[in-house]
Design a protein around this motif. Sequence first.
Motif, PDB file in Angstrom:
ATOM      1  N   VAL A 163       1.309  -1.307  -0.077  1.00  0.00           N
ATOM      2  CA  VAL A 163      -0.041   0.335  -0.011  1.00  0.00           C
ATOM      3  C   VAL A 163       0.755   1.154   0.164  1.00  0.00           C
ATOM      4  CG1 VAL A 163      -1.427   1.263   1.251  1.00  0.00           C
ATOM      5  CG2 VAL A 163      -1.802  -1.446   0.992  1.00  0.00           C
ATOM      6  N   VAL A 164       0.664   2.077  -0.734  1.00  0.00           N
ATOM      7  CA  VAL A 164       1.323   3.760  -0.765  1.00  0.00           C
ATOM      8  C   VAL A 164       0.389   4.586  -0.530  1.00  0.00           C
ATOM      9  CG1 VAL A 164       2.980   5.184  -2.535  1.00  0.00           C
ATOM     10  CG2 VAL A 164       3.007   2.521  -2.046  1.00  0.00           C
ATOM     11  N   VAL A 172      -2.835  10.860  -1.029  1.00  0.00           N
ATOM     12  CA  VAL A 172      -3.655   9.746  -2.153  1.00  0.00           C
ATOM     13  C   VAL A 172      -2.856   9.059  -1.068  1.00  0.00           C
ATOM     14  CG1 VAL A 172      -3.258   9.505  -3.783  1.00  0.00           C
ATOM     15  CG2 VAL A 172      -3.334  10.898  -4.080  1.00  0.00           C
ATOM     16  N   ILE A 173      -3.867   7.058  -0.927  1.00  0.00           N
ATOM     17  CA  ILE A 173      -3.300   6.039  -0.498  1.00  0.00           C
ATOM     18  C   ILE A 173      -4.040   5.021  -1.708  1.00  0.00           C
ATOM     19  CG2 ILE A 173      -5.434   6.404   1.142  1.00  0.00           C
ATOM     20  CD1 ILE A 173      -3.196   4.507   3.046  1.00  0.00           C
ATOM     21  N   PRO A 211      -6.157  -5.077  10.416  1.00  0.00           N
ATOM     22  CA  PRO A 211      -5.702  -5.698   9.157  1.00  0.00           C
ATOM     23  C   PRO A 211      -6.250  -5.279   7.613  1.00  0.00           C
ATOM     24  CG  PRO A 211      -7.556  -6.635  10.223  1.00  0.00           C
ATOM     25  CD  PRO A 211      -7.800  -5.261  10.743  1.00  0.00           C
ATOM     26  N   ASP A 212      -6.750  -4.404   6.634  1.00  0.00           N
ATOM     27  CA  ASP A 212      -6.977  -4.226   6.135  1.00  0.00           C
ATOM     28  C   ASP A 212      -5.839  -2.518   6.258  1.00  0.00           C
ATOM     29  OD1 ASP A 212      -7.567  -2.401   3.988  1.00  0.00           O
ATOM     30  OD2 ASP A 212      -9.452  -3.155   3.809  1.00  0.00           O
ATOM     31  N   LEU A 213      -4.608  -3.213   5.831  1.00  0.00           N
ATOM     32  CA  LEU A 213      -4.287  -1.432   5.406  1.00  0.00           C
ATOM     33  C   LEU A 213      -4.352  -0.541   4.587  1.00  0.00           C
ATOM     34  CD1 LEU A 213      -1.584  -1.732   7.427  1.00  0.00           C
ATOM     35  CD2 LEU A 213      -1.924  -4.588   6.646  1.00  0.00           C
ATOM     36  N   LEU A 214      -5.037  -0.548   3.322  1.00  0.00           N
ATOM     37  CA  LEU A 214      -5.464   1.102   2.828  1.00  0.00           C
ATOM     38  C   LEU A 214      -6.432   1.069   3.942  1.00  0.00           C
ATOM     39  CD1 LEU A 214      -5.549   2.470   0.333  1.00  0.00           C
ATOM     40  CD2 LEU A 214      -7.661   0.735  -0.354  1.00  0.00           C
TER      41      LEU A 214
END
Length: 277
Positions: A163-164, A172-173, A211-214
Amino acid sequence: MIADLQHLPRLVKRRSPLVHNITNVVVTNFTANGLLAIGASPVMAYAREEVADMAKIADALVLNLGTLSAELVEAAILAGKSANLHGVPVILDPVGAGATPFRTTAALNILREVRIALVRGNAAEVANLIGETAVIKGVDAGEAEAEPPVDLAVRAACRTGSVVAITGREDVITDGLKGYVVRGGHPMLTRVTGTGCLLTSVIGAFAAVEPDLLTAGAAALAFYGEAATRAYAAAGNRGPGSFQTAFLDALSEMDQYPLPEEVLSGHRVSAGRGFVQ
């Protein structure tokens, strides 16, 4: 979407996740106080003799390359591998990537040796991580070309498998398939050293409980920006010292206030790798 994020600051306070920071000497105190303010438990451990042991008992590991040395890179890789082995999310802040060959190589070595869950940087740092040219001065980034950061973020997520998050006037991700644009914050953040580094550690705290990194990253960006807006309103235009104090107070209260709906917009990634509604 906003309603889905509201519980996360409360969850951080309730669980008080242990966030292991291998960070730079300029921001250590501010980072620790910021994490304490949101209810997380910070630990700063750098010695190669203990980083693997510390990382395996942490709830998140944050690697920050601000004041770089060969010893820090070695410790970061040891800690990162231990975190990977024990299911601990690893967050990378490639401070100043592109400023010097040593700094860029160090960031790339960590990306190669450690499974990074999320990368948080400005546009120039992220561009240099994926081999694209961007002007950077010291550890302060210039503009990464004249393109929207969305396109860069999507390319970086696809190439790194992480994930960025790219932070700037708008954040922005993305995970390369879907993403968010996060609005808010305040320009005063740029006048207090370490606010970007602390943000990365706050993302680590949210990643420790979600746990959902986004989702974790989007929530951290949104609440952090809202805390900055509220801090400026509380401190007035009295300067960065007053703002820094007010900001720590605002961070401590982030579980109590609702996010404005306009702060966050969700998108999917188009075939051309940009965002579409």
